[in-house]
Design an enzyme around this catalytic site. Structure first.
Site, PDB file in Angstrom:
ATOM      1  N   GLY A  38      -4.697   3.583  -6.772  1.00  0.00           N
ATOM      2  CA  GLY A  38      -5.108   3.877  -5.394  1.00  0.00           C
ATOM      3  C   GLY A  38      -5.215   5.344  -5.027  1.00  0.00           C
ATOM      4  N   GLU A  93       0.693   9.809  -4.157  1.00  0.00           N
ATOM      5  CA  GLU A  93       0.594   8.365  -3.904  1.00  0.00           C
ATOM      6  C   GLU A  93      -0.454   8.111  -2.823  1.00  0.00           C
ATOM      7  OE1 GLU A  93       0.787   5.438  -4.731  1.00  0.00           O
ATOM      8  OE2 GLU A  93       2.784   4.590  -4.375  1.00  0.00           O
ATOM      9  N   ASP A  94      -1.045   6.923  -2.839  1.00  0.00           N
ATOM     10  CA  ASP A  94      -2.036   6.596  -1.801  1.00  0.00           C
ATOM     11  C   ASP A  94      -1.367   6.235  -0.486  1.00  0.00           C
ATOM     12  OD1 ASP A  94      -0.988   4.211  -2.797  1.00  0.00           O
ATOM     13  OD2 ASP A  94      -2.917   3.199  -3.025  1.00  0.00           O
ATOM     14  N   ASP A  97       4.419   2.083   1.993  1.00  0.00           N
ATOM     15  CA  ASP A  97       4.524   0.941   2.899  1.00  0.00           C
ATOM     16  C   ASP A  97       6.010   0.679   3.129  1.00  0.00           C
ATOM     17  OD1 ASP A  97       4.234  -1.456   4.239  1.00  0.00           O
ATOM     18  OD2 ASP A  97       3.203  -2.503   2.645  1.00  0.00           O
ATOM     19  N   LYS A 125       2.961   3.924   6.310  1.00  0.00           N
ATOM     20  CA  LYS A 125       3.201   2.971   7.404  1.00  0.00           C
ATOM     21  C   LYS A 125       4.612   3.275   7.905  1.00  0.00           C
ATOM     22  CE  LYS A 125       0.143  -0.526   5.511  1.00  0.00           C
ATOM     23  NZ  LYS A 125       0.030  -1.822   4.828  1.00  0.00           N
ATOM     24  N   PHE A 146      -3.235  -3.732   6.995  1.00  0.00           N
ATOM     25  CA  PHE A 146      -3.709  -3.568   5.623  1.00  0.00           C
ATOM     26  C   PHE A 146      -5.004  -2.757   5.637  1.00  0.00           C
ATOM     27  CE2 PHE A 146      -5.594  -4.591   1.565  1.00  0.00           C
ATOM     28  CZ  PHE A 146      -4.496  -4.472   0.734  1.00  0.00           C
ATOM     29  N   VAL A 147      -4.996  -1.623   4.908  1.00  0.00           N
ATOM     30  CA  VAL A 147      -6.158  -0.733   4.936  1.00  0.00           C
ATOM     31  C   VAL A 147      -6.806  -0.616   3.552  1.00  0.00           C
ATOM     32  CG1 VAL A 147      -5.363   0.631   6.909  1.00  0.00           C
ATOM     33  CG2 VAL A 147      -4.696   1.316   4.603  1.00  0.00           C
ATOM     34  N   ARG A 159     -12.717   0.493  -2.788  1.00  0.00           N
ATOM     35  CA  ARG A 159     -12.133   1.793  -3.150  1.00  0.00           C
ATOM     36  C   ARG A 159     -13.118   2.922  -2.891  1.00  0.00           C
ATOM     37  NH1 ARG A 159      -7.444   0.964  -6.166  1.00  0.00           N
ATOM     38  NH2 ARG A 159      -7.421  -0.831  -7.553  1.00  0.00           N
TER      39      ARG A 159
HETATM   40  P1  5GP Z   1       5.602   0.028  -1.073  1.00  0.00           P
HETATM   41  O1  5GP Z   1       6.403  -0.071  -2.340  1.00  0.00           O
HETATM   42  O2  5GP Z   1       5.773   1.352  -0.370  1.00  0.00           O
HETATM   43  O3  5GP Z   1       5.866  -1.139  -0.165  1.00  0.00           O
HETATM   44  O4  5GP Z   1       4.096  -0.180  -1.460  1.00  0.00           O
HETATM   45  C1  5GP Z   1       3.293   0.829  -1.964  1.00  0.00           C
HETATM   46  C2  5GP Z   1       2.054   0.279  -2.629  1.00  0.00           C
HETATM   47  O5  5GP Z   1       1.567  -0.894  -1.982  1.00  0.00           O
HETATM   48  C3  5GP Z   1       0.926   1.277  -2.530  1.00  0.00           C
HETATM   49  O6  5GP Z   1       0.903   2.145  -3.625  1.00  0.00           O
HETATM   50  C4  5GP Z   1      -0.305   0.390  -2.495  1.00  0.00           C
HETATM   51  O7  5GP Z   1      -0.713   0.111  -3.801  1.00  0.00           O
HETATM   52  C5  5GP Z   1       0.170  -0.884  -1.854  1.00  0.00           C
HETATM   53  N1  5GP Z   1      -0.174  -0.977  -0.427  1.00  0.00           N
HETATM   54  C6  5GP Z   1       0.693  -0.959   0.621  1.00  0.00           C
HETATM   55  N2  5GP Z   1       0.039  -1.067   1.784  1.00  0.00           N
HETATM   56  C7  5GP Z   1      -1.278  -1.140   1.489  1.00  0.00           C
HETATM   57  C8  5GP Z   1      -2.470  -1.253   2.284  1.00  0.00           C
HETATM   58  O8  5GP Z   1      -2.481  -1.300   3.533  1.00  0.00           O
HETATM   59  N3  5GP Z   1      -3.641  -1.289   1.596  1.00  0.00           N
HETATM   60  C9  5GP Z   1      -3.715  -1.239   0.243  1.00  0.00           C
HETATM   61  N4  5GP Z   1      -4.925  -1.281  -0.318  1.00  0.00           N
HETATM   62  N5  5GP Z   1      -2.611  -1.137  -0.545  1.00  0.00           N
HETATM   63  C10 5GP Z   1      -1.407  -1.080   0.079  1.00  0.00           C
END
Ligand code: 5GP
Length: 170
Positions: A38, A93-94, A97, A125, A146-147, A159
């Site tokens: 991402g 990182e993208d 969350d 987020k 969700f984006v 993407r």
């Molecule tokens: P975390 O471990 O912080 O919950 O999740 C991080 C990963 O979840 C990100 O690197 C991404 O791959 C995915 N992710 C979380 N929220 C989103 C979202 O809104 N859209 C997309 N495309 N991926 C997300």
């Protein structure tokens, strides 16, 4: 799909972030460690703007997400981490969350002997992360939606969008 952050706004913010990163590291060599897939588009724009001759760029694949809901488990390819011992690492990182992915990964890097570990995330987020993971360089805080776009996918699609959009099926 509704545009959340447009291309011009992204470009402006990424330029500011690159300047902040260059100012922080100065002449210290560091490694931009890009989390695939991402962050690829963000990292490409960011790296070009940082433009530091002593900056290394590496890529790693971590996964904790399937479709539009978190699986809650993170896999870190432990064998790949030893080579970061002694290095100053900036994780790119993208999106943060829940913060689980980067919490696990940054601890693993520190455990593998990285000299310093900092985090640069394009999106957060904030209401979900709630400070679990400290982001040193943040592009934009966003609501808990969700984006997709600017590298972020839904099942490998969208993407390519130059902006960030709130995903819906239509
Ligand atoms: P975390 O471990 O912080 O919950 O999740 C991080 C990963 O979840 C990100 O690197 C991404 O791959 C995915 N992710 C979380 N929220 C989103 C979202 O809104 N859209 C997309 N495309 N991926 C997300």
């Amino acid at each position: 799909m509704k545009v959340l952050i447009d291309e011009t706004t992204i470009e402006r913010r990424v330029t500011e972030m690159a300047a902040d990163i260059r100012a922080l590291y100065g002449d210290t060599p560091f490694t931009l460690l890009v989390v695939l897939k991402g962050a690829f588009m963000f990292a490409a724009d960011l790296a070009r703007r940082i433009g530091a001759p002593h900056m290394r760029i590496e890529f790693i694949r971590l996964s904790s997400y399937r479709g539009t809901c978190s699986t809650g488990s993170v896999s870190v390819p432990a064998g790949e981490l030893a080579r970061y011992a002694g290095q100053d690492i900036l994780i790119v990182e993208d999106i943060v969350d829940t913060g689980l992915t980067l919490e696990v990964f940054s601890k693993a890097l520190t455990g593998a002997g990285a000299r310093s570990v900092r985090i640069c995330s394009f999106l957060e987020k904030s209401e979900v992360n709630k400070g679990r993971v400290k982001i040193d360089f943040l592009g934009f805080p966003i609501p808990d939606k969700f984006v997709v776009g600017y590298g972020l996918d839904c099942d490998e699609k969208h993407r390519d969008l130059p902006h960030v959009a709130i995903f819906d099926e239509d």
